[in-house]
Enzyme design. Sequence first.
Site, PDB file in Angstrom:
ATOM      1  N   ARG A   1       0.872  -1.182   0.000  1.00  0.00           N
ATOM      2  CA  ARG A   1       0.000   0.000   0.000  1.00  0.00           C
ATOM      3  C   ARG A   1       0.905   1.228   0.000  1.00  0.00           C
ATOM      4  NH1 ARG A   1       2.291   1.997   3.695  1.00  0.00           N
ATOM      5  NH2 ARG A   1       0.769   3.656   3.671  1.00  0.00           N
ATOM      6  N   GLY A   2       0.244   2.400  -0.118  1.00  0.00           N
ATOM      7  CA  GLY A   2       1.018   3.628  -0.320  1.00  0.00           C
ATOM      8  C   GLY A   2       1.083   3.869  -1.816  1.00  0.00           C
ATOM      9  N   ALA A   3       0.839   5.115  -2.219  1.00  0.00           N
ATOM     10  CA  ALA A   3       0.640   5.407  -3.642  1.00  0.00           C
ATOM     11  C   ALA A   3       1.794   4.940  -4.539  1.00  0.00           C
ATOM     12  CB  ALA A   3       0.373   6.901  -3.815  1.00  0.00           C
TER      13      ALA A   3
ATOM     14  N   GLN B   1      -2.229   2.648   9.964  1.00  0.00           N
ATOM     15  CA  GLN B   1      -0.942   2.708   9.242  1.00  0.00           C
ATOM     16  C   GLN B   1       0.092   3.522  10.019  1.00  0.00           C
ATOM     17  OE1 GLN B   1      -3.934   3.084   7.813  1.00  0.00           O
ATOM     18  NE2 GLN B   1      -3.964   2.419   5.689  1.00  0.00           N
TER      19      GLN B   1
ATOM     20  N   ASP C   1      -1.925  10.913  -2.218  1.00  0.00           N
ATOM     21  CA  ASP C   1      -2.283   9.856  -3.165  1.00  0.00           C
ATOM     22  C   ASP C   1      -2.631  10.386  -4.544  1.00  0.00           C
ATOM     23  OD1 ASP C   1      -2.889   8.653  -0.344  1.00  0.00           O
ATOM     24  OD2 ASP C   1      -2.653   6.984  -1.737  1.00  0.00           O
TER      25      ASP C   1
ATOM     26  N   ASN D   1      -5.263  12.463   0.445  1.00  0.00           N
ATOM     27  CA  ASN D   1      -4.390  11.589   1.239  1.00  0.00           C
ATOM     28  C   ASN D   1      -5.287  10.832   2.219  1.00  0.00           C
ATOM     29  OD1 ASN D   1      -1.701  10.646   1.901  1.00  0.00           O
ATOM     30  ND2 ASN D   1      -1.920  11.723   3.842  1.00  0.00           N
ATOM     31  N   LYS D   2      -4.678   9.987   3.014  1.00  0.00           N
ATOM     32  CA  LYS D   2      -5.419   9.133   3.952  1.00  0.00           C
ATOM     33  C   LYS D   2      -6.462   9.916   4.744  1.00  0.00           C
ATOM     34  CE  LYS D   2      -5.275   5.656   4.404  1.00  0.00           C
ATOM     35  NZ  LYS D   2      -6.271   4.841   3.667  1.00  0.00           N
TER      36      LYS D   2
END
Length: 352
Positions: free
Chosen positions: A52-54, A202, A243, A253-254
């Site tokens: 995960r993570g862009a 996260q 993201d 973003n998150k």
Amino acid sequence: MSNKQETLRWSGDAATGKLVLIDQTLLPTVLEYIECGDVEAVWEAIKVLRVRGAPAIGIAAAYGVCLALQQHVDGTSDHFRSRLKESAEYLASSRPTAVNLFWALDRMTECAARNEDRTPVDLLDALFVEAVRIHEEDRQMCHEIGRHGAELLDDGQGVLTHCNAGGLATAEYGTALSVFFTAQDLGKNLNVYVDETRPLLQGARLTAWELTQRGINTTLICDSMAAQVMREGRVQAVVTGADRIAANGDSANKIGTYGVAVLAKAHGIPFYIAAPSSTFDLTLASGDSIPIEERDAREITHSFGRQTAPDDVAVYNPAFDVTPAELIRAIITERGRIEPVDEEHVRAMIER
Ligand code: MRU
């Protein structure tokens, strides 16, 4: 993340190799690598956040295209190319918000278009080289982001981050965390406050793990404590990843990032986004058009093995939010900092 563990790597050659990645759902208590031997395994790993993570999902998807094609080199060129198209569409359906996924898949498709005369065997080689290039470029971009961001921070400062924009979210080193790692390498000691980042933690599971591994002063807080921490004067800057960033600088973003940016504004604290050029989507005029992923209700009602809400309660679970450009002091990219954050300055930096 330090160089001790690689977030993801290819093992073997283009024709028979596999993608190996840390299963991030098991961290911080279990550090385990899994092998993805087909495109379905890569899709599943992206979907359930093993990777995960862009930037990291973009890299995984590029290798996923190679896996999808390994069994098709003996057929016709047309068959190979239609399989490429199908696999790119399939991987694109795994998660909607991070544009790096689509950016990486577009690069793979463009690579195939550039090499239209190649046989399937040779084209697979070219695609694999492109995937490795995407991986390596991300590593370089993260280091540059760290360099441009660390200049903004002073020794002894408190900083706050949200979610995980570290080595685990990229090829190596991260975006927001790269800023902290580079500052540390320059001899600046920071006190990093880490939002735990509900619902999937996260921040607690991944960011706190990466920072403590590198010996950075790390303090974990619940998301709801950020206002109090700012009010007490413990934080002088906020740095998060992104993201997808629209042409006007609005940044997805998150979930929870927008709230942190509002709090930072209320307390006169600069809020920075750290992101590579691959996270910009200049086809979107503003953040209003960024697709926001909605995830399973059980991530809120049953996270980490225990039911924490009544059976029949309605749940809304958007995984991302959009921070308006006016709340962002600067966007730190590998090419330099965008400041002020508006369409003119975004385009000047990213379109060049
Ligand atoms: O749902 P996730 O864990 O993939 O969300 C990740 C984030 O929001 C990160 O902050 C973002 O991708 C930047 S990673 C350098």
